[in-house]
Write an enzyme that holds these catalytic residues in place. Structure first.
Site, PDB file in Angstrom:
ATOM      1  N   VAL A 104       2.251 -19.856  15.436  1.00 13.62           N
ATOM      2  CA  VAL A 104       1.262 -20.913  15.168  1.00 13.62           C
ATOM      3  C   VAL A 104       2.031 -22.072  14.530  1.00 13.62           C
ATOM      4  O   VAL A 104       2.870 -21.855  13.642  1.00 13.62           O
ATOM      5  CB  VAL A 104       0.143 -20.416  14.229  1.00 13.62           C
ATOM      6  CG1 VAL A 104      -0.852 -21.535  13.924  1.00 13.62           C
ATOM      7  CG2 VAL A 104      -0.581 -19.223  14.864  1.00 13.62           C
ATOM      8  N   HIS A 109      -0.650 -15.970   9.850  1.00 14.31           N
ATOM      9  CA  HIS A 109      -1.104 -14.614   9.490  1.00 14.31           C
ATOM     10  C   HIS A 109      -2.566 -14.424   9.913  1.00 14.31           C
ATOM     11  O   HIS A 109      -2.945 -13.369  10.414  1.00 14.31           O
ATOM     12  CB  HIS A 109      -1.029 -14.402   7.974  1.00 14.31           C
ATOM     13  CG  HIS A 109       0.359 -14.471   7.407  1.00 14.31           C
ATOM     14  ND1 HIS A 109       0.777 -15.506   6.610  1.00 14.31           N
ATOM     15  CD2 HIS A 109       1.404 -13.628   7.515  1.00 14.31           C
ATOM     16  CE1 HIS A 109       2.029 -15.283   6.239  1.00 14.31           C
ATOM     17  NE2 HIS A 109       2.445 -14.160   6.780  1.00 14.31           N
ATOM     18  N   LEU A 158      -0.347 -16.218   2.522  1.00 10.41           N
ATOM     19  CA  LEU A 158      -0.858 -16.212   3.900  1.00 10.41           C
ATOM     20  C   LEU A 158      -1.222 -17.611   4.392  1.00 10.41           C
ATOM     21  O   LEU A 158      -1.674 -18.461   3.623  1.00 10.41           O
ATOM     22  CB  LEU A 158      -2.091 -15.303   3.978  1.00 10.41           C
ATOM     23  CG  LEU A 158      -1.858 -13.857   3.536  1.00 10.41           C
ATOM     24  CD1 LEU A 158      -3.138 -13.040   3.712  1.00 10.41           C
ATOM     25  CD2 LEU A 158      -0.703 -13.206   4.294  1.00 10.41           C
ATOM     26  N   HIS A 159      -1.015 -17.821   5.679  1.00  5.89           N
ATOM     27  CA  HIS A 159      -1.336 -19.099   6.311  1.00  5.89           C
ATOM     28  C   HIS A 159      -2.017 -18.819   7.655  1.00  5.89           C
ATOM     29  O   HIS A 159      -2.261 -17.649   8.004  1.00  5.89           O
ATOM     30  CB  HIS A 159      -0.069 -19.943   6.490  1.00  5.89           C
ATOM     31  CG  HIS A 159       1.064 -19.201   7.121  1.00  5.89           C
ATOM     32  ND1 HIS A 159       1.028 -18.733   8.404  1.00  5.89           N
ATOM     33  CD2 HIS A 159       2.278 -18.820   6.616  1.00  5.89           C
ATOM     34  CE1 HIS A 159       2.155 -18.120   8.701  1.00  5.89           C
ATOM     35  NE2 HIS A 159       2.942 -18.145   7.616  1.00  5.89           N
ATOM     36  N   GLN A 170      12.881  -9.739  14.427  1.00  2.00           N
ATOM     37  CA  GLN A 170      12.242  -8.650  13.667  1.00  2.00           C
ATOM     38  C   GLN A 170      11.420  -7.755  14.600  1.00  2.00           C
ATOM     39  O   GLN A 170      11.426  -6.520  14.464  1.00  2.00           O
ATOM     40  CB  GLN A 170      11.359  -9.249  12.573  1.00  2.00           C
ATOM     41  CG  GLN A 170      10.500  -8.248  11.849  1.00  2.00           C
ATOM     42  CD  GLN A 170       9.832  -8.836  10.613  1.00  2.00           C
ATOM     43  OE1 GLN A 170      10.418  -8.854   9.552  1.00  2.00           O
ATOM     44  NE2 GLN A 170       8.607  -9.307  10.730  1.00  2.00           N
ATOM     45  N   LEU A 218       4.565 -22.390  11.359  1.00  2.00           N
ATOM     46  CA  LEU A 218       4.008 -22.017  10.059  1.00  2.00           C
ATOM     47  C   LEU A 218       4.848 -20.904   9.451  1.00  2.00           C
ATOM     48  O   LEU A 218       5.256 -19.965  10.129  1.00  2.00           O
ATOM     49  CB  LEU A 218       2.562 -21.538  10.204  1.00  2.00           C
ATOM     50  CG  LEU A 218       1.526 -22.583  10.603  1.00  2.00           C
ATOM     51  CD1 LEU A 218       0.115 -22.027  10.410  1.00  2.00           C
ATOM     52  CD2 LEU A 218       1.667 -23.865   9.822  1.00  2.00           C
ATOM     53  N   SER A 219       5.103 -21.047   8.150  1.00  2.00           N
ATOM     54  CA  SER A 219       5.896 -20.058   7.419  1.00  2.00           C
ATOM     55  C   SER A 219       5.517 -20.156   5.952  1.00  2.00           C
ATOM     56  O   SER A 219       5.248 -21.251   5.447  1.00  2.00           O
ATOM     57  CB  SER A 219       7.386 -20.382   7.575  1.00  2.00           C
ATOM     58  OG  SER A 219       8.140 -19.711   6.582  1.00  2.00           O
ATOM     59  N   GLY A 228       4.145 -11.578  13.990  1.00  2.00           N
ATOM     60  CA  GLY A 228       4.267 -12.932  14.534  1.00  2.00           C
ATOM     61  C   GLY A 228       5.610 -13.130  15.222  1.00  2.00           C
ATOM     62  O   GLY A 228       6.642 -12.652  14.753  1.00  2.00           O
ATOM     63  N   GLU A 229       5.567 -13.870  16.343  1.00  2.00           N
ATOM     64  CA  GLU A 229       6.803 -14.086  17.115  1.00  2.00           C
ATOM     65  C   GLU A 229       7.749 -15.095  16.468  1.00  2.00           C
ATOM     66  O   GLU A 229       8.844 -15.306  16.967  1.00  2.00           O
ATOM     67  CB  GLU A 229       6.462 -14.528  18.544  1.00  2.00           C
ATOM     68  CG  GLU A 229       5.998 -13.352  19.381  1.00  2.00           C
ATOM     69  CD  GLU A 229       5.640 -13.719  20.810  1.00  2.00           C
ATOM     70  OE1 GLU A 229       5.241 -14.884  21.045  1.00  2.00           O
ATOM     71  OE2 GLU A 229       5.725 -12.842  21.682  1.00  2.00           O
TER      72      GLU A 229
HETATM   73  O1  PAF Z   1       7.517 -10.524   8.423  1.00  2.00           O
HETATM   74  C1  PAF Z   1       7.283 -10.224   7.234  1.00  2.00           C
HETATM   75  O2  PAF Z   1       6.510 -10.876   6.530  1.00  2.00           O
HETATM   76  C2  PAF Z   1       7.994  -9.024   6.644  1.00  2.00           C
HETATM   77  O3  PAF Z   1       9.292  -8.911   7.109  1.00  2.00           O
HETATM   78  C3  PAF Z   1       7.210  -7.701   6.836  1.00  2.00           C
HETATM   79  C4  PAF Z   1       7.117  -7.331   8.303  1.00  2.00           C
HETATM   80  C5  PAF Z   1       5.822  -7.834   6.252  1.00  2.00           C
HETATM   81  C6  PAF Z   1       7.926  -6.567   6.112  1.00  2.00           C
HETATM   82  O4  PAF Z   1       8.021  -6.819   4.749  1.00  2.00           O
END
Ligand code: PAF
Length: 289
Positions: free
Chosen positions: A183, A37, A33-34, A153, A191-192, A147-148
């Site tokens: 972000v 998130h 997480l960053h 997705q 951020l990733s 997150g956008e």
């Molecule tokens: O975006 C993500 O981190 C993943 O694709 C998700 C939505 C948690 C599903 O595993």
């Protein structure tokens, strides 16, 4: 904050919350997480009585085994962060708990899941729909936050929820999908969790992606869609160590490519770039209108 590993326990907790008329927010994550998130969780905490954060590296959405193995796993640090920002429950199950048997369901929402990431990562969105639909059915949240940065997705998940609504699923009718802004680091890099995999020299060149996207928005005011797309691609490919896999400028709702700025009310540019020798695959996007 409670850490839950079993689906049965998770369902019991959320059904107790529901009996108390409490609203529940869900933030699905794959951990590592960053601050991106954290922004989703903070929003959920503000907007709901209780927030569940799932931390699960979902194997069915990886079409590359090496990518799955390399995905960073940092549960202890994740829990410390989640506790500090007010999450109520962390759902951190094993693969066997989520998939006691292989998930053979198949989801198909063209064109949202067939273009861009869908074309380059076959099966990826099917895996995303498998896990996200399971999480939705386990938690039955009022709101779910995404997150956008993963712009496509969100479109696929919205299509999946609409499909469940059309099949009369009560949980889907109540659910609101809440997209949250990207972000960025100070230098513009989105951020990733994958950023932690970048070597120092790769991290140094990665901000050129967003720089080119931003400049392309200015450029677009006086140029066609095709010229704008080429400009962004050329500028990124000119950086040693960066290589664009695709850059599509699309209708933000349908994800279909546009050929003119008048083709849609909302237009988004979605990009994937290989960075460095490994290489690390980075995605980003920008709004044109
Ligand atoms: O975006 C993500 O981190 C993943 O694709 C998700 C939505 C948690 C599903 O595993």
């Amino acid at each position: 904050m409670e850490i839950i590993n079993s689906v049965k326990e998770l369902k019991a907790k959320v059904s107790a919350l529901r009996s108390d008329n409490k609203t529940v927010g869900l933030v699905p994550t794959m951990g590592a997480l960053h601050a991106g998130h954290a922004s989703l969780v903070t929003r959920s905490v503000k907007e709901n009585d209780a927030t569940v954060v799932s931390v699960f590296v979902n194997p069915t959405q990886f079409n590359d085994k090496k990518d799955l193995q390399a995905y960073p796993r940092t549960l202890e640090a994740d829990c410390a962060l989640l506790q500090s920002i007010g999450a109520d429950y962390v759902f951190a199950p094993s693969v066997e708990e989520v998939y006691p048997e292989p998930d053979t369901r198949s989801f198909s929402y063209p064109p949202t899941d067939t273009v861009m990431e869908g074309a380059f990562r076959p099966g990826h969105f099917n895996g995303v729909c498998q896990i996200v639909s399971k999480l939705f059915m386990f938690v039955e949240p009022d709101k779910a936050y995404f997150g956008e940065k993963d712009f496509q997705q969100i479109a696929v998940i919205k299509a999946m929820v609409a499909d469940y609504v059309s099949r009369n699923a009560e949980w889907a009718k109540r659910l609101e999908i809440c997209p949250c802004p990207i972000v960025r680091e100070e230098d513009g890099l989105a951020l990733s969790s994958r950023n932690t995999l970048l070597a120092e020299n790769e991290r140094a060149i990665a901000p050129n992606i967003y720089k080119a996207l931003k400049e392309s928005v200015k450029f677009s005011k006086t140029h066609t869609v095709e010229e704008t797309q080429q400009m962004a691609v050329n500028q990124i490919n000119a950086v040693d160590g960066l290589e664009v896999q695709y850059y599509d400028i699309v209708n933000a709702l349908t994800l279909e490519s546009v050929s003119s700025w008048d083709d849609a009310d909302h237009i988004q540019g979605c990009i994937t770039v290989f960075c460095g020798a490994t290489p690390i695959r980075l995605i980003d996007n920008i709004n044109y209108k």
